[in-house]
Write a protein that holds these residues in place. Structure first.
Motif, PDB file in Angstrom:
ATOM      1  N   LEU A  19       0.646  -1.157   0.226  1.00 42.76           N
ATOM      2  CA  LEU A  19       0.149   0.069   0.030  1.00 42.76           C
ATOM      3  C   LEU A  19       0.942   1.148  -0.063  1.00 42.76           C
ATOM      4  CD1 LEU A  19      -2.904   0.784   0.230  1.00 42.76           C
ATOM      5  CD2 LEU A  19      -2.558   1.023   2.749  1.00 42.76           C
ATOM      6  N   ARG A  20       1.932   1.169   0.690  1.00 38.41           N
ATOM      7  CA  ARG A  20       2.773   2.519   0.896  1.00 38.41           C
ATOM      8  C   ARG A  20       3.431   2.574  -0.446  1.00 38.41           C
ATOM      9  NH1 ARG A  20       8.232   3.338   1.822  1.00 38.41           N
ATOM     10  NH2 ARG A  20       8.634   5.188   3.049  1.00 38.41           N
ATOM     11  N   SER A  21       3.824   1.553  -1.104  1.00 43.80           N
ATOM     12  CA  SER A  21       4.561   1.771  -2.537  1.00 43.80           C
ATOM     13  C   SER A  21       3.348   2.253  -3.397  1.00 43.80           C
ATOM     14  CB  SER A  21       4.940   0.293  -2.991  1.00 43.80           C
ATOM     15  OG  SER A  21       6.027  -0.031  -2.041  1.00 43.80           O
ATOM     16  N   ALA A  22       2.282   1.808  -3.465  1.00 45.49           N
ATOM     17  CA  ALA A  22       0.952   2.057  -4.245  1.00 45.49           C
ATOM     18  C   ALA A  22       0.812   3.658  -4.314  1.00 45.49           C
ATOM     19  CB  ALA A  22      -0.048   1.305  -3.878  1.00 45.49           C
ATOM     20  N   TRP A  23       1.020   4.122  -2.962  1.00 43.05           N
ATOM     21  CA  TRP A  23       0.388   5.599  -2.871  1.00 43.05           C
ATOM     22  C   TRP A  23       1.839   6.497  -3.294  1.00 43.05           C
ATOM     23  CZ3 TRP A  23      -3.632   8.067  -0.914  1.00 43.05           C
ATOM     24  CH2 TRP A  23      -3.403   9.254  -0.799  1.00 43.05           C
ATOM     25  N   THR A  24       2.876   6.146  -2.874  1.00 40.17           N
ATOM     26  CA  THR A  24       3.873   6.866  -3.720  1.00 40.17           C
ATOM     27  C   THR A  24       3.902   6.935  -5.171  1.00 40.17           C
ATOM     28  OG1 THR A  24       5.337   6.036  -1.922  1.00 40.17           O
ATOM     29  CG2 THR A  24       6.571   7.127  -3.978  1.00 40.17           C
TER      30      THR A  24
END
Length: 341
Positions: free
Chosen positions: A204-209
């Motif tokens: 999720l963190r990677s997707a947000w970035t």
């Protein structure tokens, strides 16, 4: 209208771009073949072992394969020449592909969380042996694919998007290995869905970035290293003949391809050409702006009280002379002679 071009620099840039694109294209295609092939193996392993961690990782690998296929298609379309309707060609397809990759990551996170909740409430038996073997093989495949993608132009938004998918999948493989080891030694089944959720949060963190970066480009936001305020300060400090800089617009067509338009007022109209050439050099060397359109604001044709803020106050109070009285008497609006890099 006059133009100033650095033909040697232009030739070098255009000669370099296709090589980078072709290299990216080959990397993405190879990564797709490896990812799609092992995704099938992981689905079979997940079903046979009953592991949610493996099935979640297989689902993520499916989005990886789709993302890589989309990235490959974007590179192919991105090489098409500009035409009358699309004057920048199809370069933006690469950024759109990056955004779709991010959306796919959000979707897979939601699916993992939903499945994990069901498994946590009602744990399923998992065969630790087959699960461990498939998870280790998946880890090795993901390391290989990540190595392929991060060689060379690893900062490209499309390459980065595909690499983020693979990194998330690599973490999924690690989670599956840990779950298999814990189940093998303790028999505690809830570890399988728990580690699936942990991996999904990292994804999720990677997707947000990735989504934030892609949207920033699509909304034509200024690159981090080339904000309008930075450009204005630098040009006034670095180019002696510049009196003022305004109407600065800077954006990226795609990752690493920065364009800009701006107005520059020289201290002396006679130095306009030299000032524009110096401005173009500074934009290219300091801010990596590939193409700049510089409009000149002439002193002799402008209303002294309507010029840019740096010198307008001085002119209105009569501190500058020369062409001021003639410009005020004629009352012409400011003119613009454009110089394109």
């Amino acid at each position: 209208m006059s133009h100033s071009h650095d033909h040697n620099d232009d030739h070098h840039d255009h000669a370099h771009a296709p090589a980078v694109s072709a290299d990216n294209e080959r990397k993405v295609l190879l990564a797709f073949v490896l990812t799609f092939s092992f995704m099938i193996v992981e689905v079979v392993g997940g079903v046979l072992s009953g592991s949610l961690a493996l099935l979640a990782d297989a689902g993520h690998m499916l989005t990886d394969a789709a993302a890589l296929a989309l990235a490959y298609a974007a590179f192919r379309f991105g090489q098409r020449a500009a035409d009358a309707k699309r004057t920048f060609g199809y370069l933006r397809l690469e950024v759109v592909a990056g955004l779709i990759n991010a959306i796919a990551l959000f979707a897979i996170v939601g699916w993992i969380a939903y499945e994990a909740w069901g498994r946590f409430r009602q744990p399923h038996d998992v065969l630790a042996g087959p699960m461990l073997a498939v998870a280790i093989a998946g880890l090795l495949i993901n390391v290989l694919v990540l190595w392929i993608l991060t060689r060379g132009d690893g900062e490209h938004v499309n390459i980065k998007g595909a690499a983020l998918h693979v990194m998330g999948d690599l973490l999924g493989s690690v989670g599956a290995i840990v779950a298999a080891v814990v189940i093998s030694f303790t028999g505690w089944m809830p570890i399988d869905p728990i580690l699936s959720v942990v991996v999904s949060l990292l994804i999720l963190r990677s997707a947000w970035t990735l989504a934030a970066k892609s949207l920033h480009i699509l909304l034509e936001g200024a690159p981090d290293n080339a904000a309008p305020a930075q450009i204005e300060r630098h040009l006034i400090a670095a180019v002696p003949g510049v009196a003022a800089v305004n109407h600065i617009h800077v954006w990226s067509i795609t990752s690493g391809r920065i364009l800009a338009t701006l107005h520059v007022r020289p201290k002396d109209d006679a130095d306009a050409r030299a000032v524009v050439q110096s401005v173009e050099r500074e934009l290219k060397t300091r801010f990596e702006i590939e193409h700049a359109t510089v409009a000149v604001e002439w002193n002799e044709d402008a209303d002294p009280c309507s010029l840019s803020r740096v010198a307008a106050a001085a002119r209105c109070h009569g501190h500058e002379h020369g062409h001021d009285h003639r410009a005020h008497d004629r009352g012409h609006p400011h003119g613009g002679l454009e110089y394109a890099q």
